[in-house]
Structure formats: structure tokens, C-alpha cells
Scaffold this active site. Sequence first.
Site, PDB file in Angstrom:
ATOM      1  N   GLY A  36       0.751  -0.889   0.050  1.00  0.00           N
ATOM      2  CA  GLY A  36      -0.348  -0.093   0.310  1.00  0.00           C
ATOM      3  C   GLY A  36       1.067   1.220  -0.086  1.00  0.00           C
ATOM      4  O   GLY A  36       2.206   1.482  -1.126  1.00  0.00           O
ATOM      5  N   CYS A  37       0.612   2.228   0.549  1.00  0.00           N
ATOM      6  CA  CYS A  37       1.235   3.156   1.442  1.00  0.00           C
ATOM      7  C   CYS A  37       2.752   3.313   1.019  1.00  0.00           C
ATOM      8  O   CYS A  37       2.970   2.200   2.715  1.00  0.00           O
ATOM      9  CB  CYS A  37       0.193   4.425   1.597  1.00  0.00           C
ATOM     10  SG  CYS A  37       1.653   6.078   1.851  1.00  0.00           S
ATOM     11  N   PHE A  38       3.744   3.518   0.918  1.00  0.00           N
ATOM     12  CA  PHE A  38       4.968   3.000   0.929  1.00  0.00           C
ATOM     13  C   PHE A  38       5.121   4.025   2.351  1.00  0.00           C
ATOM     14  O   PHE A  38       6.110   3.449   2.766  1.00  0.00           O
ATOM     15  CB  PHE A  38       5.850   3.351  -0.219  1.00  0.00           C
ATOM     16  CG  PHE A  38       5.938   4.610  -0.708  1.00  0.00           C
ATOM     17  CD1 PHE A  38       5.580   5.563  -0.208  1.00  0.00           C
ATOM     18  CD2 PHE A  38       6.361   4.482  -2.756  1.00  0.00           C
ATOM     19  CE1 PHE A  38       5.893   7.226  -1.624  1.00  0.00           C
ATOM     20  CE2 PHE A  38       6.574   5.513  -3.401  1.00  0.00           C
ATOM     21  CZ  PHE A  38       5.987   6.971  -2.822  1.00  0.00           C
ATOM     22  N   CYS A  40       3.863   4.173   4.545  1.00  0.00           N
ATOM     23  CA  CYS A  40       2.784   3.383   5.805  1.00  0.00           C
ATOM     24  C   CYS A  40       4.171   2.252   6.459  1.00  0.00           C
ATOM     25  O   CYS A  40       4.095   1.892   7.472  1.00  0.00           O
ATOM     26  CB  CYS A  40       1.275   3.404   5.280  1.00  0.00           C
ATOM     27  SG  CYS A  40       0.294   4.584   5.867  1.00  0.00           S
TER      28      CYS A  40
END
Length: 148
Positions: A36-38, A40
Amino acid sequence: MANPIRLAAAAAFTVLTMATAGQAFAATEKAIVAGGCFWCVESDFESVKGVKSVVSGYTGGTIDNPTYENHEGHYEAVEITFDNSKISYADLIAKFLRSVDVTDAGGQFCDRGSAYRTAIFPLNADQTTAAKAAVAEGEKSLGQNIVT
């Protein structure tokens, strides 16, 4: 937040470093995962004992020099550099599989789309074996397929 860079999964290698005179060599390895969001994923692994650095970037696509604005076909991913005398690749992958929704093929949480899919990018045969074993164990524990 770190500046995104393109991760080159095929170019990873093991580096030997020596902490101090008289101490044994510690092997530094790399792991590449997408979750997902890198930023995060980066945050999830920066405080893990044995992790030396976590760098956000893109991998898995065909565009040269992807950017935040233009990364079609790439995953948002992180490159984790770790000391394998403090944490193993298998343990990192087990932590990774428990930090994302491994059953969601459409992205992660509120981040939707192909750039936010989960993936493991093994860098050698040992990592491939460990990643496959971790996914199989996860499927057994969950009682369902893992799409990572």
C-alpha cells in the site's frame, strides 16, 4: 517522509560490514516489499530491531525513472536493509504479512489501485523459499487465500 526512488530488485546483494574491531562480521541484507502506501510501510519497519534503513520507491513496472506523479504499472514499495544476525528475512516477511491486508487485491485500506497492491519481491532463491513458506503459513492460519 523520504523521497521516492526506483527500487531495482534484481540489483540487490549482500554486503559484509564490521561493527567494531574484535567483533564478528554482520551480514547486511535487503528485502523489498509493497504494502500500500510506501510511507506507511516505511514507518512500520523503521523501528524493527535489526532494521538499518527503509527507503520508499517504486518497482514492478516498466516505466524508467517513475515519479510520484507518473508511476503507472509500478507498486509503491520499500527497500528494507537489515542485519540478519538480529532479524531474519523470514521474520521480516512474517511481520510484513501481519502489517497489511493480505486478502485485498485492490489496494490497501483507503489507498486503492494497482500501485497500492501488496507484493513480496524476493532477491534470491533463499528469499523466494522463505516468502513462499510465509505465505503458505499465513494461508493456513487464516484459512483463506493470500493475494500478496
